[in-house]
Design an enzyme around this catalytic site. Structure first.
Site, short mmCIF file in Angstrom:
data_model
loop_
_atom_site.label_atom_id
_atom_site.label_comp_id
_atom_site.label_asym_id
_atom_site.label_seq_id
_atom_site.Cartn_x
_atom_site.Cartn_y
_atom_site.Cartn_z
N ASP A 238 58.09 44.88 63.58
CA ASP A 238 59.21 44.67 63.41
C ASP A 238 60.36 44.33 63.36
O ASP A 238 60.69 44.62 64.66
CB ASP A 238 59.21 46.17 62.74
CG ASP A 238 60.94 46.70 61.98
OD1 ASP A 238 61.69 45.51 61.94
OD2 ASP A 238 61.07 47.75 61.37
N VAL A 239 61.09 43.32 63.18
CA VAL A 239 62.01 42.49 63.33
C VAL A 239 62.93 43.03 64.02
O VAL A 239 63.96 42.42 64.31
CB VAL A 239 62.13 40.41 62.93
CG1 VAL A 239 60.50 40.35 62.85
CG2 VAL A 239 62.33 41.05 60.94
N TYR B 106 72.14 37.40 51.70
CA TYR B 106 70.66 36.71 51.79
C TYR B 106 71.46 35.30 51.55
O TYR B 106 70.67 34.06 52.76
CB TYR B 106 70.26 36.70 50.62
CG TYR B 106 69.02 35.93 50.17
CD1 TYR B 106 67.75 36.33 51.05
CD2 TYR B 106 68.39 34.48 49.65
CE1 TYR B 106 66.55 35.24 51.36
CE2 TYR B 106 67.20 33.66 49.77
CZ TYR B 106 66.85 33.75 51.12
OH TYR B 106 65.02 33.03 50.60
N LYS C 151 70.59 33.36 55.12
CA LYS C 151 70.16 31.94 55.39
C LYS C 151 71.12 30.39 56.19
O LYS C 151 70.33 29.72 56.63
CB LYS C 151 69.30 31.66 54.11
CG LYS C 151 68.54 32.74 53.76
CD LYS C 151 66.97 32.51 55.10
CE LYS C 151 65.62 33.19 54.51
NZ LYS C 151 64.90 33.64 55.27
N THR D 198 55.44 33.15 44.49
CA THR D 198 55.10 33.92 46.01
C THR D 198 55.53 35.50 45.20
O THR D 198 56.44 35.86 43.99
CB THR D 198 55.98 34.23 46.71
OG1 THR D 198 57.49 34.62 46.55
CG2 THR D 198 56.28 32.69 47.75
#
Length: 257
Positions: free
Chosen positions: A70-71, A160, A164, A194
């Site tokens: 888990d980052v 997001y 990024k 994906t």
């Protein structure tokens, strides 16, 4: 660890850790590394997905082991590092591909949604670069998965896009900090079919038709097409490439916003 000649795009005999490597783009990268002869650990938070990815990598001949990560948790990343060192005997390549996408306009986005995307997509990359950057093999390569959204106006993706954009800045800064021993680059994919995309990118959908119309390649990418860039950046052929953001979006045109 043996290395290929500098002009060879190969990851044979390298050892790699792919965070977020049990699904989507990360899974394709881990698989491509294994197919090219690398030893690979593919990890994520899902024990079930990790077990499945590990079984596939082992079937391809890679030395690997199943370990979740888990980052958002420094201890979890440190455990991953220790397991990778023990299993692979050193790490040549780190790929940061863990992702999270909160969907809400900025006026309605909650603190929790904002924090989730920033913590997973940006701070998690920082944590992994910090942990692995201290002990990776000399000549190593870190590949961060960014997004074309880092430089575009995207509705309902404030956290997001911000995360990024941060990944791009972090990539350049880390490249300066870790040179010359370790190279740090990022890949900024466009629209990729994906699991996370669900059926939105299926042919015939309204979303897919809009994307195709604004993309000269007239389609979305496959995860394997992103993996090819990761193989290059991880290889000794990219030995003088660092601090770069490689966009793979089929020349998508966002000027209509």
């Amino acid at each position: 660890m043996a290395h290929q000649s500098e002009c060879t795009v190969s990851v044979a005999d390298k050892s790699a850790v792919v965070i977020g490597g049990s699904t989507g783009i990360g899974r394709a990268i881990a698989r491509s590394f294994a197919e090219e002869g690398a030893d690979v650990i593919a990890t994520s938070r899902s024990e079930e997905n990790v077990e499945d990815a590990t079984e596939e990598l082992r079937s391809l001949g890679a030395t690997t082991t199943a370990v979740t990560c888990d980052v958002r948790d420094d201890d979890s990343i440190e455990n991953l590092w220790e397991v990778a060192e023990e299993t692979l005997g050193g790490v040549d390549v780190l790929v940061n591909s863990a992702g999270s996408v909160a969907r809400a306009p900025v006026t309605e986005m909650t603190d929790e949604q904002w924090a989730q995307d920033i913590d997973v997509c940006l701070t998690g990359v920082f944590r992994a670069c910090r942990a692995f950057g201290q002990g990776m093999n000399e000549g190593g390569s870190i590949v961060n998965i960014s997004s074309m959204s880092a430089g575009q106006a995207r509705e309902n993706r404030g956290a997001y896009c911000a995360a990024k954009s941060g990944v791009n800045g972090l990539t350049r800064a880390a490249a300066a900090d870790l040179a010359p021993e370790i190279r740090v680059n990022a890949i900024a994919p466009g629209f990729v079919k994906t699991e996370m995309a669900g059926g939105a990118f299926d042919e015939g959908t309204e979303t897919r038709e809009a994307i195709d119309e604004r993309t000269p390649m007239e389609r979305v990418a496959t995860p394997d097409e992103i993996a090819g860039a990761a193989v290059y950046l991880a290889s000794d052929a990219a030995s003088f490439t660092t601090g770069e953001i490689i966009t793979i979006d089929g020349a998508y045109d966002d000027s209509a916003f």
